[in-house]
Design an enzyme around this catalytic site. Structure first.
Site, PDB file in Angstrom:
ATOM      1  N   HIS A  24       3.053  12.884  -0.089  1.00  0.00           N
ATOM      2  CA  HIS A  24       4.409  12.622  -0.592  1.00  0.00           C
ATOM      3  C   HIS A  24       4.873  13.783  -1.478  1.00  0.00           C
ATOM      4  O   HIS A  24       5.997  14.245  -1.369  1.00  0.00           O
ATOM      5  CB  HIS A  24       4.432  11.355  -1.458  1.00  0.00           C
ATOM      6  CG  HIS A  24       4.171  10.071  -0.730  1.00  0.00           C
ATOM      7  ND1 HIS A  24       3.246   9.153  -1.157  1.00  0.00           N
ATOM      8  CD2 HIS A  24       4.728   9.533   0.392  1.00  0.00           C
ATOM      9  CE1 HIS A  24       3.249   8.109  -0.341  1.00  0.00           C
ATOM     10  NE2 HIS A  24       4.127   8.307   0.611  1.00  0.00           N
ATOM     11  N   LYS A  48       6.005  -6.878   1.381  1.00  0.00           N
ATOM     12  CA  LYS A  48       4.836  -5.987   1.416  1.00  0.00           C
ATOM     13  C   LYS A  48       3.978  -6.221   0.181  1.00  0.00           C
ATOM     14  O   LYS A  48       4.474  -6.133  -0.944  1.00  0.00           O
ATOM     15  CB  LYS A  48       5.297  -4.524   1.466  1.00  0.00           C
ATOM     16  CG  LYS A  48       4.843  -3.798   2.718  1.00  0.00           C
ATOM     17  CD  LYS A  48       5.241  -2.348   2.637  1.00  0.00           C
ATOM     18  CE  LYS A  48       4.687  -1.548   3.801  1.00  0.00           C
ATOM     19  NZ  LYS A  48       5.143  -0.151   3.753  1.00  0.00           N
ATOM     20  N   ARG A  97       3.970  12.684   9.775  1.00  0.00           N
ATOM     21  CA  ARG A  97       2.601  13.184   9.726  1.00  0.00           C
ATOM     22  C   ARG A  97       2.106  13.539  11.106  1.00  0.00           C
ATOM     23  O   ARG A  97       1.576  14.608  11.342  1.00  0.00           O
ATOM     24  CB  ARG A  97       1.661  12.124   9.132  1.00  0.00           C
ATOM     25  CG  ARG A  97       1.726  12.025   7.649  1.00  0.00           C
ATOM     26  CD  ARG A  97       1.125  10.762   7.167  1.00  0.00           C
ATOM     27  NE  ARG A  97       2.022   9.649   7.472  1.00  0.00           N
ATOM     28  CZ  ARG A  97       1.992   8.473   6.848  1.00  0.00           C
ATOM     29  NH1 ARG A  97       1.116   8.254   5.898  1.00  0.00           N
ATOM     30  NH2 ARG A  97       2.839   7.528   7.170  1.00  0.00           N
ATOM     31  N   SER A 135      -0.950   6.277   1.714  1.00  0.00           N
ATOM     32  CA  SER A 135      -1.248   5.457   0.531  1.00  0.00           C
ATOM     33  C   SER A 135      -2.288   4.404   0.895  1.00  0.00           C
ATOM     34  O   SER A 135      -3.206   4.115   0.116  1.00  0.00           O
ATOM     35  CB  SER A 135       0.022   4.767   0.031  1.00  0.00           C
ATOM     36  OG  SER A 135       0.988   5.702  -0.328  1.00  0.00           O
TER      37      SER A 135
HETATM   38  P1  ADP Z   1       7.015   3.474   3.896  1.00  0.00           P
HETATM   39  O1  ADP Z   1       6.410   2.162   3.489  1.00  0.00           O
HETATM   40  O2  ADP Z   1       8.518   3.510   3.875  1.00  0.00           O
HETATM   41  O3  ADP Z   1       6.457   4.114   5.141  1.00  0.00           O
HETATM   42  P2  ADP Z   1       5.501   5.409   2.394  1.00  0.00           P
HETATM   43  O4  ADP Z   1       5.414   5.503   0.915  1.00  0.00           O
HETATM   44  O5  ADP Z   1       4.251   5.052   3.120  1.00  0.00           O
HETATM   45  O6  ADP Z   1       6.661   4.388   2.654  1.00  0.00           O
HETATM   46  O7  ADP Z   1       6.063   6.746   2.997  1.00  0.00           O
HETATM   47  C1  ADP Z   1       7.336   7.250   2.673  1.00  0.00           C
HETATM   48  C2  ADP Z   1       7.675   8.410   3.603  1.00  0.00           C
HETATM   49  O8  ADP Z   1       6.765   9.477   3.374  1.00  0.00           O
HETATM   50  C3  ADP Z   1       7.567   8.085   5.099  1.00  0.00           C
HETATM   51  O9  ADP Z   1       8.579   8.806   5.792  1.00  0.00           O
HETATM   52  C4  ADP Z   1       6.212   8.599   5.476  1.00  0.00           C
HETATM   53  O10 ADP Z   1       6.168   8.958   6.842  1.00  0.00           O
HETATM   54  C5  ADP Z   1       6.139   9.832   4.583  1.00  0.00           C
HETATM   55  N1  ADP Z   1       4.751  10.204   4.286  1.00  0.00           N
HETATM   56  C6  ADP Z   1       3.779   9.448   3.759  1.00  0.00           C
HETATM   57  N2  ADP Z   1       2.624  10.137   3.633  1.00  0.00           N
HETATM   58  C7  ADP Z   1       2.888  11.373   4.126  1.00  0.00           C
HETATM   59  C8  ADP Z   1       2.111  12.550   4.317  1.00  0.00           C
HETATM   60  N3  ADP Z   1       0.823  12.587   4.004  1.00  0.00           N
HETATM   61  N4  ADP Z   1       2.718  13.608   4.870  1.00  0.00           N
HETATM   62  C9  ADP Z   1       4.038  13.565   5.228  1.00  0.00           C
HETATM   63  N5  ADP Z   1       4.814  12.501   5.077  1.00  0.00           N
HETATM   64  C10 ADP Z   1       4.260  11.415   4.538  1.00  0.00           C
END
Ligand code: ADP
Length: 166
Positions: A24, A48, A97, A135
Site C-alpha cells: 500500500h 468485513k 498486484r 493485509s
Molecule cells: P480492499 O479491501 O478494498 O481490497 P485493500 O486494503 O486490501 O482493500 O487494498 C486496497 C487497494 O490496494 C486495492 O486496490 C488493492 O489491490 C491494492 N493493494 C493491496 N496490496 C497491494 C500490493 N501489495 N501492491 C499493490 N497494490 C496493492
C-alpha cells in the site's frame, strides 16, 4: 491564446488497510507523485471482519504517510463515488498486484464509471517486491508468530505483534 488553467488531480485511494502494508505504502508513494492531493480513505465496512478498528487504521495510516506532504487520510462509508464527490476528487487510485486482482478491480471500476462517469479509476502496480503482499497474508503470518518485518512499516509490525498476542 490564453493559457489553460492548470488542472488539479485530487485522487482517492480507497481500501480496507487492515493494516497498511509496504505494498500500500509503495502505491501511496507513487500516487503522491501523480496527484496534487492524494486522500487515502479507509472504508468502513460492517460486513468485513477486521483486526483493527477504523479509528486505529486511520491513526496508523496518518502516522505512516507523514513524510508525504500532499497525502491525507480519511474514512468513509456508503458509496465510494459519493465520497469522491464530497471530497471534490476526480480520480480513484487502486493497485494491481497480479492478474488475479484484475477481474475484481475491473468490475468495480466499470461500476464506479457507471455511477459517476466523470471520475476515472487509475491503476498502479506496486514494486515487484510487494506483489505478493496482502493485509490478509500479513495478518495470518503474524498471528502464527512469523516475521513480517520488511512487509509492513515498523510501527505496524509493533502494532500487529501486540494485537495478535492478545
Ligand atoms: P480492499 O479491501 O478494498 O481490497 P485493500 O486494503 O486490501 O482493500 O487494498 C486496497 C487497494 O490496494 C486495492 O486496490 C488493492 O489491490 C491494492 N493493494 C493491496 N496490496 C497491494 C500490493 N501489495 N501492491 C499493490 N497494490 C496493492
Amino acid at each position: 491564446m490564453a493559457a489553460l488553467p492548470p488542472s488539479r488531480i485530487v485522487a482517492i485511494y480507497p481500501g480496507s488497510f487492515d493494516p497498511i502494508t509496504n505494498g500500500h505504502l509503495d502505491l501511496i508513494s507513487r500516487g503522491s507523485k501523480l496527484a496534487d492531493r492524494l486522500i487515502v480513505a479507509v472504508l468502513q465496512n460492517q460486513r468485513k471482519q477486521s483486526l483493527f478498528t477504523v479509528a486505529e487504521r486511520v491513526e496508523m495510516l496518518t502516522e505512516v504517510v507523514k513524510p508525504y506532504a500532499n497525502v491525507e487520510v480519511g474514512s468513509f462509508h456508503g458509496l465510494l463515488v459519493d465520497y469522491v464527490a464530497a471530497r471534490g476528487a476526480n480520480f480513484i487510485l487502486r493497485g494491481i498486484r497480479a492478474i488475479s486482482d484484475y477481474e475484481y478491480e475491473l468490475q468495480i471500476a466499470h461500476m464506479n464509471r457507471l455511477l459517476s462517469p466523470g471520475v476515472e479509476t487509475v491503476f498502479l502496480m506496486a514494486a515487484e517486491a510487494y506483489s505478493f503482499v496482502s493485509s490478509q497474508l500479513v495478518k495470518e503470518v503474524a498471528s502464527l508468530g512469523g516475521n513480517v518485518s520488511g512487509l509492513v512499516p515498523p510501527l505496524i509490525e509493533e502494532r500487529l505483534k501486540s494485537r495478535v498476542a492478545k
